[in-house]
Design a protein around this motif. Structure first.
Motif, PDB file in Angstrom:
ATOM      1  N   THR A  53       0.859  -1.177   0.000  1.00  0.00           N
ATOM      2  CA  THR A  53       0.000   0.000   0.000  1.00  0.00           C
ATOM      3  C   THR A  53       0.897   1.229   0.000  1.00  0.00           C
ATOM      4  O   THR A  53       1.805   1.330   0.827  1.00  0.00           O
ATOM      5  CB  THR A  53      -0.919   0.020   1.235  1.00  0.00           C
ATOM      6  N   HIS A  54       0.658   2.144  -0.923  1.00  0.00           N
ATOM      7  CA  HIS A  54       1.423   3.385  -0.962  1.00  0.00           C
ATOM      8  C   HIS A  54       0.635   4.465  -0.234  1.00  0.00           C
ATOM      9  O   HIS A  54      -0.483   4.811  -0.626  1.00  0.00           O
ATOM     10  CB  HIS A  54       1.693   3.796  -2.410  1.00  0.00           C
ATOM     11  N   GLY A  55       1.212   4.970   0.837  1.00  0.00           N
ATOM     12  CA  GLY A  55       0.554   5.998   1.629  1.00  0.00           C
ATOM     13  C   GLY A  55       1.340   6.258   2.897  1.00  0.00           C
ATOM     14  O   GLY A  55       2.099   5.396   3.366  1.00  0.00           O
ATOM     15  N   GLU A  56       1.180   7.455   3.444  1.00  0.00           N
ATOM     16  CA  GLU A  56       1.894   7.834   4.658  1.00  0.00           C
ATOM     17  C   GLU A  56       1.066   7.502   5.891  1.00  0.00           C
ATOM     18  O   GLU A  56      -0.085   7.946   6.012  1.00  0.00           O
ATOM     19  CB  GLU A  56       2.211   9.327   4.645  1.00  0.00           C
ATOM     20  N   VAL A  57       1.638   6.725   6.797  1.00  0.00           N
ATOM     21  CA  VAL A  57       0.971   6.387   8.046  1.00  0.00           C
ATOM     22  C   VAL A  57       1.086   7.565   9.002  1.00  0.00           C
ATOM     23  O   VAL A  57       2.192   8.011   9.315  1.00  0.00           O
ATOM     24  CB  VAL A  57       1.579   5.113   8.675  1.00  0.00           C
ATOM     25  N   LYS A  58      -0.041   8.058   9.467  1.00  0.00           N
ATOM     26  CA  LYS A  58      -0.052   9.188  10.397  1.00  0.00           C
ATOM     27  C   LYS A  58      -0.252   8.761  11.837  1.00  0.00           C
ATOM     28  O   LYS A  58       0.069   9.513  12.756  1.00  0.00           O
ATOM     29  CB  LYS A  58      -1.161  10.180  10.004  1.00  0.00           C
ATOM     30  N   ALA A  59      -0.798   7.575  12.044  1.00  0.00           N
ATOM     31  CA  ALA A  59      -1.012   7.089  13.418  1.00  0.00           C
ATOM     32  C   ALA A  59      -1.074   5.570  13.408  1.00  0.00           C
ATOM     33  O   ALA A  59      -1.587   4.957  12.466  1.00  0.00           O
ATOM     34  CB  ALA A  59      -2.292   7.664  14.001  1.00  0.00           C
ATOM     35  N   VAL A  60      -0.512   4.976  14.470  1.00  0.00           N
ATOM     36  CA  VAL A  60      -0.586   3.538  14.708  1.00  0.00           C
ATOM     37  C   VAL A  60      -1.363   3.357  16.006  1.00  0.00           C
ATOM     38  O   VAL A  60      -0.919   3.800  17.064  1.00  0.00           O
ATOM     39  CB  VAL A  60       0.823   2.919  14.834  1.00  0.00           C
ATOM     40  N   GLU A  61      -2.516   2.729  15.918  1.00  0.00           N
ATOM     41  CA  GLU A  61      -3.425   2.646  17.074  1.00  0.00           C
ATOM     42  C   GLU A  61      -3.713   1.198  17.430  1.00  0.00           C
ATOM     43  O   GLU A  61      -4.380   0.482  16.667  1.00  0.00           O
ATOM     44  CB  GLU A  61      -4.727   3.371  16.757  1.00  0.00           C
ATOM     45  N   PRO A  62      -3.213   0.723  18.579  1.00  0.00           N
ATOM     46  CA  PRO A  62      -3.575  -0.624  19.023  1.00  0.00           C
ATOM     47  C   PRO A  62      -5.079  -0.734  19.207  1.00  0.00           C
ATOM     48  O   PRO A  62      -5.725   0.171  19.742  1.00  0.00           O
ATOM     49  CB  PRO A  62      -2.831  -0.766  20.354  1.00  0.00           C
ATOM     50  N   ALA A  63      -5.635  -1.820  18.742  1.00  0.00           N
ATOM     51  CA  ALA A  63      -7.066  -2.071  18.866  1.00  0.00           C
ATOM     52  C   ALA A  63      -7.269  -3.376  19.632  1.00  0.00           C
ATOM     53  O   ALA A  63      -6.313  -4.075  19.978  1.00  0.00           O
ATOM     54  CB  ALA A  63      -7.715  -2.143  17.484  1.00  0.00           C
ATOM     55  N   GLU A  64      -8.543  -3.697  19.890  1.00  0.00           N
ATOM     56  CA  GLU A  64      -8.851  -4.861  20.725  1.00  0.00           C
ATOM     57  C   GLU A  64      -8.289  -6.149  20.131  1.00  0.00           C
ATOM     58  O   GLU A  64      -7.777  -7.005  20.850  1.00  0.00           O
ATOM     59  CB  GLU A  64     -10.370  -4.980  20.893  1.00  0.00           C
ATOM     60  N   SER A  65      -8.351  -6.294  18.819  1.00  0.00           N
ATOM     61  CA  SER A  65      -7.917  -7.547  18.207  1.00  0.00           C
ATOM     62  C   SER A  65      -6.760  -7.365  17.230  1.00  0.00           C
ATOM     63  O   SER A  65      -6.470  -8.244  16.436  1.00  0.00           O
ATOM     64  CB  SER A  65      -9.092  -8.188  17.458  1.00  0.00           C
ATOM     65  N   GLY A  66      -6.112  -6.198  17.290  1.00  0.00           N
ATOM     66  CA  GLY A  66      -5.022  -5.983  16.358  1.00  0.00           C
ATOM     67  C   GLY A  66      -4.510  -4.565  16.410  1.00  0.00           C
ATOM     68  O   GLY A  66      -4.357  -3.973  17.485  1.00  0.00           O
TER      69      GLY A  66
END
Length: 417
Positions: A223-236
């Protein structure tokens, strides 16, 4: 781009050489992997570096010897290690940590850790090169470090003694042996040190793209795109991209090099990552009959034979991600190279500047985020990303599998600062 979710997929943020190596090893263990890249594949530091597998380069940048030179170097705008004055307020906390890392006990700790990682890196790279079919890209010519006086060689001896304790092979050379290893060096260089196990690649970008093809052949997506946030979620883990889309994945590996710090900070990990801005000029093929990579340590640069030409580059400018390149640094190195290698044709070169992700103790961050064990870090390799890429990929695969890592990860843990 539409939102998508796959809780069984692993996202590798960053398609530089470290991210690609992580993806390769994870795919080899049966995981589904998606690369997420803000720009082009391997177009950051993986594009224009010096192309070395520097397995013998175990000495931390923060050393007592370096600090003796630092006052002279740091504020020389064209010196081997410099800081633009306008950037000094921002980088002062990093410099304090850098100074602390040079204290004898901490320096020794970093040196031993780097030695352990490098021994593993040599094994891991050999395995990855064979498995990915990259052998034709690797050269095993060694490296020759050059000295302008016997005093300069003598001053380097403690570093070589430290390398010897870590099992590094080397040979001090003079006279006919020096000329045999590299004809045509200016007579001002009276001695050298040859490290036979040092390796280079034909071109670092070509090597990375070949690894990318191997990764895609194993079934990766991108995937081409800039990640602005990494957010832990309940299942991933949820990744929020700059275009407003989201990716929901099972795990995320942060291997974004110099751009990793803000994402880690948002996850609660205050990692003192800074940016070494490296410069070079690549001359056309045939510019000089170069037998192997040469290191001019007293001047902070190397000259590397590539399939694409002769690359003259190095130096460290601690200046962040935003300032415009200062290509006078490339020009200074090129002028020195012409003096050191009489007959070097300096016409027709291409200049480049790239960002190396640097930590004060010269060790990368390899470990788990405090926010979630589903988010792993693999960044901060400084100028050793290519060298340590395969080892980092293996260690990340160990962590994902829940195995005891191949080497202890304690020196590289994210919370060590």
């Amino acid at each position: 781009m539409s939102d998508r979710a796959d809780s069984g997929e692993i996202a590798v943020i960053g398609a530089g050489i470290v991210g690609l190596a992580c993806a390769f090893h994870l795919l080899g263990e049966g995981h589904r992997v998606r690369l997420v890249e803000r720009g082009g594949v391997a177009e950051g530091a993986s594009f224009g570096n010096a192309g070395a597998f520097a397995f013998t380069d175990i000495l931390p940048l923060a050393s007592p010897g370096m600090l003796l030179k630092a006052p002279k170097w740091l504020f020389d705008p064209l010196g081997p290690l410099s800081i633009p004055p306008r950037y000094l307020p921002q980088i002062t906390p990093w410099l304090i940590r850098f100074w602390r890392a040079s204290l004898p006990d901490r320096y020794r700790h970093s040196l031993v850790a780097q030695g352990s990682l490098m021994r593993f890196a040599a094994q891991a790279m050999e395995s990855m090169v064979a498995a990915a079919g990259l052998s034709s890209h690797v050269r095993r010519d060694g490296n020759l470090q050059l000295y302008e006086s016997e005093a300069e060689l003598a001053a380097s001896q403690p570093g070589w003694d430290a390398r010897a304790k870590e099992g590094v092979e080397f040979e001090h050379v003079r006279g006919s042996r020096l000329a045999e290893l590299q004809p045509g060096v200016a007579p001002r260089f009276v001695a050298g040190t040859f490290t036979p196990r040092w390796q280079t690649v034909d071109d670092p970008h070509h090597f990375a793209l070949a690894l990318f093809q191997a990764v895609m052949a194993r079934g990766a997506a991108i995937t081409h795109g800039e990640v602005k946030a990494v957010e832990p979620a309940e299942s991933g883990v949820r990744l929020r991209l700059a275009d407003g889309s989201q990716l929901a994945v099972g795990r995320a590996i942060l291997a974004g090099g110099a751009w990793s710090r803000p994402l880690a900070r948002e996850l609660g990990d205050a990692i003192p990552l800074e940016t070494e801005r490296g410069y070079n000029t690549t001359l056309p093929p045939g510019a000089f009959a170069l037998h192997r990579q040469l290191t001019f340590g007293g001047h902070g640069f190397v000259v590397t034979p590539l399939s694409t030409g002769i690359r003259v580059g190095g130096a460290v400018e601690l200046g962040g991600l935003k300032a415009a390149p200062n290509f006078r640094r490339s020009e200074v190195m090129l002028r020195k190279a012409a003096a050191f290698l009489p007959g070097l044709n300096t016409e027709g070169g291409t200049q480049w500047m790239g960002f190396r992700p640097s930590l004060p103790d010269s060790l990368p961050v390899i470990g788990t985020s405090r926010a979630s064990n589903r988010v792993l870090y693999a960044f901060g390799h400084g100028h050793l990303g290519l060298t340590q890429s395969a080892a980092t990929g293996r260690l990340v695969a160990d962590m994902v599998a829940g195995r005891t890592p191949s080497i202890t990860l304690d020196p590289f843990r994210p919370d060590r600062f």
